[in-house]
Write an enzyme that holds these catalytic residues in place. Structure first.
Site, PDB file in Angstrom:
ATOM      1  N   LYS A 137      -0.862  47.241  15.329  1.00  0.00           N
ATOM      2  CA  LYS A 137      -1.133  47.808  13.998  1.00  0.00           C
ATOM      3  C   LYS A 137      -0.482  46.886  12.978  1.00  0.00           C
ATOM      4  CE  LYS A 137       0.920  50.221  11.007  1.00  0.00           C
ATOM      5  NZ  LYS A 137       0.408  49.522   9.797  1.00  0.00           N
ATOM      6  N   GLU A 153      13.027  44.497  14.640  1.00  0.00           N
ATOM      7  CA  GLU A 153      13.381  43.319  13.819  1.00  0.00           C
ATOM      8  C   GLU A 153      13.308  43.804  12.379  1.00  0.00           C
ATOM      9  OE1 GLU A 153      14.215  40.502  15.216  1.00  0.00           O
ATOM     10  OE2 GLU A 153      13.542  40.916  17.246  1.00  0.00           O
ATOM     11  N   CYS A 207      12.914  37.928   5.657  1.00  0.00           N
ATOM     12  CA  CYS A 207      14.009  38.786   6.129  1.00  0.00           C
ATOM     13  C   CYS A 207      15.304  38.000   6.290  1.00  0.00           C
ATOM     14  CB  CYS A 207      13.615  39.434   7.442  1.00  0.00           C
ATOM     15  SG  CYS A 207      13.038  38.227   8.634  1.00  0.00           S
ATOM     16  N   GLU A 234      18.409  44.973   0.084  1.00  0.00           N
ATOM     17  CA  GLU A 234      17.485  43.853   0.264  1.00  0.00           C
ATOM     18  C   GLU A 234      16.517  43.883  -0.926  1.00  0.00           C
ATOM     19  OE1 GLU A 234      14.531  44.223   3.421  1.00  0.00           O
ATOM     20  OE2 GLU A 234      15.096  42.226   4.107  1.00  0.00           O
TER      21      GLU A 234
HETATM   22  P1  NAD Z   1       7.569  48.283   6.053  1.00  0.00           P
HETATM   23  O1  NAD Z   1       8.657  48.821   6.906  1.00  0.00           O
HETATM   24  O2  NAD Z   1       7.178  49.017   4.849  1.00  0.00           O
HETATM   25  O3  NAD Z   1       6.247  48.108   6.907  1.00  0.00           O
HETATM   26  C1  NAD Z   1       6.227  47.370   8.109  1.00  0.00           C
HETATM   27  C2  NAD Z   1       5.197  47.961   9.035  1.00  0.00           C
HETATM   28  O4  NAD Z   1       5.640  49.249   9.419  1.00  0.00           O
HETATM   29  C3  NAD Z   1       3.818  48.147   8.397  1.00  0.00           C
HETATM   30  O5  NAD Z   1       2.833  47.852   9.362  1.00  0.00           O
HETATM   31  C4  NAD Z   1       3.820  49.619   8.039  1.00  0.00           C
HETATM   32  O6  NAD Z   1       2.540  50.183   7.984  1.00  0.00           O
HETATM   33  C5  NAD Z   1       4.632  50.202   9.186  1.00  0.00           C
HETATM   34  N1  NAD Z   1       5.292  51.469   8.914  1.00  0.00           N
HETATM   35  C6  NAD Z   1       5.787  51.933   7.740  1.00  0.00           C
HETATM   36  N2  NAD Z   1       6.311  53.157   7.910  1.00  0.00           N
HETATM   37  C7  NAD Z   1       6.149  53.478   9.219  1.00  0.00           C
HETATM   38  C8  NAD Z   1       6.471  54.612  10.013  1.00  0.00           C
HETATM   39  N3  NAD Z   1       7.070  55.682   9.483  1.00  0.00           N
HETATM   40  N4  NAD Z   1       6.160  54.596  11.322  1.00  0.00           N
HETATM   41  C9  NAD Z   1       5.566  53.521  11.878  1.00  0.00           C
HETATM   42  N5  NAD Z   1       5.217  52.432  11.181  1.00  0.00           N
HETATM   43  C10 NAD Z   1       5.522  52.394   9.866  1.00  0.00           C
HETATM   44  O7  NAD Z   1       8.000  46.776   5.742  1.00  0.00           O
HETATM   45  P2  NAD Z   1       7.203  45.706   4.909  1.00  0.00           P
HETATM   46  O8  NAD Z   1       7.422  46.029   3.475  1.00  0.00           O
HETATM   47  O9  NAD Z   1       5.825  45.549   5.440  1.00  0.00           O
HETATM   48  O10 NAD Z   1       7.990  44.368   5.325  1.00  0.00           O
HETATM   49  C11 NAD Z   1       9.150  43.975   4.738  1.00  0.00           C
HETATM   50  C12 NAD Z   1      10.345  44.314   5.613  1.00  0.00           C
HETATM   51  O11 NAD Z   1      10.206  43.696   6.904  1.00  0.00           O
HETATM   52  C13 NAD Z   1      11.629  43.769   5.047  1.00  0.00           C
HETATM   53  O12 NAD Z   1      12.632  44.727   5.147  1.00  0.00           O
HETATM   54  C14 NAD Z   1      11.919  42.567   5.950  1.00  0.00           C
HETATM   55  O13 NAD Z   1      13.270  42.197   5.972  1.00  0.00           O
HETATM   56  C15 NAD Z   1      11.418  43.045   7.251  1.00  0.00           C
HETATM   57  N6  NAD Z   1      11.161  41.922   8.158  1.00  0.00           N
HETATM   58  C16 NAD Z   1      12.006  41.685   9.202  1.00  0.00           C
HETATM   59  C17 NAD Z   1      11.803  40.607  10.041  1.00  0.00           C
HETATM   60  C18 NAD Z   1      12.708  40.335  11.208  1.00  0.00           C
HETATM   61  O14 NAD Z   1      12.311  39.619  12.121  1.00  0.00           O
HETATM   62  N7  NAD Z   1      13.928  40.872  11.225  1.00  0.00           N
HETATM   63  C19 NAD Z   1      10.719  39.762   9.822  1.00  0.00           C
HETATM   64  C20 NAD Z   1       9.870  40.018   8.757  1.00  0.00           C
HETATM   65  C21 NAD Z   1      10.096  41.113   7.921  1.00  0.00           C
END
Ligand code: NAD
Length: 481
Positions: free
Chosen positions: A174, A249, A283, A383
């Site tokens: 997803k 992650e 991130c 962040e």
């Molecule tokens: P987000 O958490 O809003 O969304 C990420 C994914 O999770 C999306 O596919 C979203 O639809 C899904 N999601 C959201 N709520 C959910 C739930 N309740 N249950 C299941 N899935 C859910 O994050 P974003 O805004 O897309 O991405 C940015 C974040 O990702 C930042 O915090 C960044 O630091 C982090 N990130 C971490 C890494 C790493 O490797 N540590 C890499 C890239 C991004």
């Protein structure tokens, strides 16, 4: 307008169980450029059923067969790099040059890394020389739910799909609903590579419905999640009733410690540029620059000059500029935090709230530097995910370590000094999964992941493969003695 409303399930493109159209927005123009569908738990059921049915055969294939499939995928991925670069640039705003070289290039790099690392897996070994009949056997964990964010779309998708498939798992992906076009293209590449039906499935959707349904599904054995700490925690809770493995992650607020003996100009310039790369939406970005007091004012002057040279521009154009933020939500969040920094008394060195001069549409933010940032401020703790750097002085090594670790996150940390003993001591004191000294690069296949609220998984290379494996112990009596 591009219509991409089907999902990839059991080797075919299928319509969602219920129509639920959703716009994909170009962050540079704020206009709708494509339409996808948001799925439902019925679509997840269908995809998980397909993945479950495909698992016995796929997991039993010889690893050489799986390697051959991924080698074909790599060839197809490379051939489609330009189309992929355009998809990523359009959906999340990375300028074309960056999208091609860094965003698409990251996927290439990881696929190649996994193809090397798979040969390092010890599928079977004795427990010890004195227990030769007790065999330690590695097996694929099963059906995996993969959830990815929008900021590095192909980096994240390849870091999950490729090790899962190579180890013999089957998957339901997803991708982020904000940036789904690159993953839809990736699914076409998977299909062209001849991945058998049901081994890879893709369902689009939002987090609270589709992401939650996948996380809670009783027939999913493992969730691999990348995204915010908030959503990672929700996935963990949803997965708890079925006791599935969850690898996370998550976010970061990584410190960049600069001792006065470092090459200050090089490290401050490099630190500012790295913080603002991808419009600050990484991130592992070094977002808190901690500088030894004697070099602090010089560092601020260099940071100001560097940030003022960071060009902001149209992602559809080539160049080394940064593009817009991904969405209105992200734009509002960054503006709110810049305003909070000013209101809480940080010293605004350059940038600030609002769009850069010359822009009246698009989610563009101004490259911004704050100095005198203290741990009580929101811009220290949260962040921001925009081109915003926080600078803070420290008086000695102990204070640098204390400040660096004063965060709920623990993804990356950076430090610069000419003193090897200090470098080693400080690196080992930092509560972070990845430390770079004098910005030394990481090699292909090095483990990517964090401590504390930055998660618990390690992606890339053999560590990333291992996350998708179960360990089985079989005691064969005297059979191997
Ligand atoms: P987000 O958490 O809003 O969304 C990420 C994914 O999770 C999306 O596919 C979203 O639809 C899904 N999601 C959201 N709520 C959910 C739930 N309740 N249950 C299941 N899935 C859910 O994050 P974003 O805004 O897309 O991405 C940015 C974040 O990702 C930042 O915090 C960044 O630091 C982090 N990130 C971490 C890494 C790493 O490797 N540590 C890499 C890239 C991004």
């Amino acid at each position: 307008m591009l219509k991409k409303t089907d999902f990839y399930i059991n080797g075919s493109w299928v319509a969602p169980a219920e129509p639920n159209p959703f716009p994909v927005i170009d962050p540079a123009t704020e206009s709708e450029i494509a339409e996808i569908s948001l799925g439902s738990s019925a679509d997840i059921d269908k995809a998980v059923t397909a993945a479950r049915a495909a698992f016995p055969t796929w997991s039993a294939t010889d690893v050489t067969e799986r390697i051959a499939v991924i080698e074909r995928l790599l060839t197809i991925y490379r051939a489609g790099a330009e189309e992929m670069a355009k998809a990523i640039s359009t959906e999340m705003g990375a300028p074309m040059s960056f999208s091609r070289d860094e965003q698409v290039g990251a996927g290439d790099w990881h696929i190649e890394g996994f193809l090397k690392a798979i040969h390092e897996i010890e599928w079977e070994r004795p427990l010890r020389a004195d227990a030769p009949s007790e065999r330690i056997i590695k097996e694929p964990i099963g059906v995996c739910g993969l959830i990815t964010p929008w900021n590095w779309p192909m980096n994240q998708v390849t870091l999950k799909v490729v090790p899962a498939l190579l180890t013999g798992c089957t998957v339901v992906l997803k991708p982020s609903e904000i940036a789904p076009l690159s993953s839809l293209l990736f699914a076409e590449m998977i299909d062209a590579a001849g991945v058998p039906a049901g081994v890879f499935n893709l369902v689009n959707g939002d987090g609270p419905s589709v992401g939650a349904a996948l996380s809670a599904h009783p027939d999913v054995d493992m969730m691999s999640f990348t995204g915010s700490t908030r959503a990672g925690s929700a996935v963990t809770k949803a997965a708890a009733d079925t006791v599935k493995r969850v690898t996370l992650e998550l976010g970061g607020k990584s410190p960049n410690i600069l001792f006065a003996d470092c090459d200050l100009k090089k490290q401050v310039e490099g630190g500012v540029r790295f913080c603002m790369e991808n419009a600050g939406q990484s991130c592992n970005a070094p977002t808190r620059m901690l500088i030894e007091a004697s070099a602090y004012e010089d560092a601020i002057a260099i940071a100001k000059e560097t940030a003022e040279k960071v060009a902001v521009g149209d992602p559809h154009e080539e160049g080394d500029h940064i593009g817009p933020l991904v969405s209105q939500t992200q734009f509002d969040k960054v503006q709110d935090l810049i305003e909070a920094g000013i209101a809480e008394g940080a010293r605004l060195v350059t940038g600030g709230a609002g769009r850069p001069a010359g822009f009246n549409r698009g989610y563009y933010a101004r490259p911004t530097i704050f100095a005198n940032v203290i741990p009580e401020m929101r811009i220290w703790r949260e962040e921001i995910f925009g081109p915003v750097l926080a600078m803070t002085p420290f008086k000695d090594e102990a204070e640098a370590i204390r400040l660096a670790n004063d965060t709920p996150y623990g993804l990356a940390a950076y430090l610069s000094t000419q003193d090897p003993e200090r470098a080693r001591y400080v690196a080992l004191q930092l509560r972070a999964g990845m430390v770079r000294v004098n910005r030394a690069p990481f090699a292909q296949g090095s483990p990517f992941g964090g401590y504390k609220q930055s998660g618990n998984g390690r992606e890339g290379g053999i560590f990333g493969l291992d996350d998708f494996l179960e360990t089985k112990t079989v005691a064969f009596g005297d059979m191997f003695s």
